[in-house]
Motif scaffolding. Structure first.
Motif, PDB file in Angstrom:
ATOM      1  N   ARG A  96     -35.758  -4.578  -1.718  1.00 18.33           N
ATOM      2  CA  ARG A  96     -37.045  -5.281  -1.864  1.00 18.33           C
ATOM      3  C   ARG A  96     -36.226  -6.793  -1.229  1.00 18.33           C
ATOM      4  NH1 ARG A  96     -36.670  -9.224  -6.149  1.00 18.33           N
ATOM      5  NH2 ARG A  96     -35.419  -8.781  -7.363  1.00 18.33           N
ATOM      6  N   ARG A  97     -37.025  -7.724  -0.363  1.00 16.50           N
ATOM      7  CA  ARG A  97     -37.501  -8.071   0.078  1.00 16.50           C
ATOM      8  C   ARG A  97     -38.198  -9.200   0.113  1.00 16.50           C
ATOM      9  NH1 ARG A  97     -33.469  -6.843  -0.044  1.00 16.50           N
ATOM     10  NH2 ARG A  97     -31.283  -6.407   1.952  1.00 16.50           N
ATOM     11  N   ASP A  98     -38.039 -10.338  -1.578  1.00 16.12           N
ATOM     12  CA  ASP A  98     -39.815 -10.571  -1.752  1.00 16.12           C
ATOM     13  C   ASP A  98     -39.658 -12.288  -0.968  1.00 16.12           C
ATOM     14  OD1 ASP A  98     -39.653  -8.810  -3.410  1.00 16.12           O
ATOM     15  OD2 ASP A  98     -39.651  -9.132  -5.496  1.00 16.12           O
ATOM     16  N   LYS A  99     -41.271 -12.411  -0.706  1.00 19.87           N
ATOM     17  CA  LYS A  99     -41.375 -13.948  -0.415  1.00 19.87           C
ATOM     18  C   LYS A  99     -43.174 -13.262   0.144  1.00 19.87           C
ATOM     19  CE  LYS A  99     -38.094 -15.496   2.310  1.00 19.87           C
ATOM     20  NZ  LYS A  99     -36.949 -15.460   3.963  1.00 19.87           N
ATOM     21  N   LEU A 100     -43.973 -14.282  -0.324  1.00 19.28           N
ATOM     22  CA  LEU A 100     -45.369 -14.639   0.178  1.00 19.28           C
ATOM     23  C   LEU A 100     -45.784 -14.220   1.908  1.00 19.28           C
ATOM     24  CD1 LEU A 100     -46.081 -18.007  -1.762  1.00 19.28           C
ATOM     25  CD2 LEU A 100     -46.617 -15.739  -2.714  1.00 19.28           C
ATOM     26  N   LEU A 101     -46.725 -13.608   1.292  1.00 22.55           N
ATOM     27  CA  LEU A 101     -46.808 -13.360   3.028  1.00 22.55           C
ATOM     28  C   LEU A 101     -46.422 -14.324   4.097  1.00 22.55           C
ATOM     29  CD1 LEU A 101     -49.216 -10.437   4.265  1.00 22.55           C
ATOM     30  CD2 LEU A 101     -49.348 -12.577   5.265  1.00 22.55           C
ATOM     31  N   ALA A 102     -47.189 -15.468   3.858  1.00 16.82           N
ATOM     32  CA  ALA A 102     -47.368 -16.435   4.888  1.00 16.82           C
ATOM     33  C   ALA A 102     -46.022 -17.044   4.891  1.00 16.82           C
ATOM     34  CB  ALA A 102     -48.126 -17.456   4.390  1.00 16.82           C
TER      35      ALA A 102
END
Ligand code: NAP
Length: 247
Positions: A96-102
């Motif tokens: 996983r490489r989590d970040k808000l889409l924007a």
């Protein structure tokens, strides 16, 4: 009691750590030969080799990037040369490489899709080609509740996991007549390195979401995987088994 997987050849991706490690140990316990794949952490792979030295030739751990078409092709060429075919494939490697889409870079998007979804496609493609020879096989894809629930910061991960489910349902229809079943197991929050990076308040919040009020263990996921890989699950294909404490 007779061990269920004696003589069976089982390929497990992401076998060196976490859930894949627990799945590999469970198959070894049941007499299988496990061909485990890991991505690049040599320390973790060596630790597993050392711990499982009693398994001898029944455990092989090989480095292979599941998202790399050439690596996967070479891996299966070697497997075919040595074993002719395989009985079970567990597509468990995942990142996983989590970040808000924007705020998400295209690299973070692509890397997760490449490992989690394209990796599943590549491994399944080569496995099916071998399984067709013996008209038997079990493929189990490890997906996630993120596929259906969605979690903030995980658009790339959720899309990859939902993609695995679509792949599972379509492939199950393609291979049903050849007695190759294809299913998903969706673990909830499982206590592995995968949860590293979450802070204490996030962990507490996730735990509160789980009706059983605890995270699961790798061996609890392995039990579901072994069931779907067993002879008794012959009529189950294209399905999803949740292992999530009621999430
Ligand atoms: P983990 O502890 O981080 O282990 C990941 C495993 O995948 C490692 O063996 C790693 O090998 C391997 N891997 C990563 N990238 C790879 C690549 N490109 N090629 C080959 N192998 C690669 O993760 P986990 O918690 O056991 O998760 C396993 C699966 O369960 C994942 O698909 C994850 O999405 C899913 N899942 C986990 C949870 C959870 O709460 N833990 C919940 C739902 C679903 P190296 O160490 O060598 O890189």
């Amino acid at each position: 009691m007779e061990k269920e997987f004696v003589g069976k050849k089982v390929v497990v991706s992401g076998a060196s750590r976490g859930i894949g490690r627990a799945i590999s140990l469970a198959f070894l316990e049941q007499g299988a030969t496990v061909l485990g794949i890991y991505g690049g952490n040599e320390t973790a792979a060596q630790a597993m080799r050392d711990e499982c030295s009693a398994a001898g030739d029944h455990l092989r751990l090989t480095r292979c990037d599941v998202s790399n078409a050439t690596h996967v092709e070479e891996l299966f060429r070697d497997i075919e040369n040595e074993f002719s075919t395989i009985d079970v494939l567990i597509n468990n490697a995942g990142i996983r490489r989590d970040k808000l889409l924007a705020l998400m870079d295209v690299e973070d998007w692509q890397e997760v899709i490449n490992v989690n979804l394209t990796g599943t496609f590549l491994m399944a493609k080569h496995a099916v080609l071998l399984m067709l020879k013996q008209k038997y096989g079990r493929i189990i894809n490890i997906t996630s509740p993120a596929a259906s629930l969605g979690f903030q910061g995980q658009t790339n991960y959720s899309a990859s996991k939902a993609g695995q489910m679509g792949l599972t349902r379509s492939l199950a229809k393609e291979t049903a007549k050849k007695k190759i079943t294809v299913n998903c197991v969706a673990p909830g929050f499982i206590d592995t390195d995968f949860l590293d990076g979450l802070n204490d308040s996030q962990l507490a919040e996730y735990k509160k979401m789980v009706p059983m009020r605890r995270f699961g263990r790798g061996d609890e996921v392995a039990a579901a995987v072994l069931f779907l890989a067993s002879a008794g699950a012959a009529y189950i294909t294209g399905s999803l088994l949740d292992v999530n404490g009621g999430l």
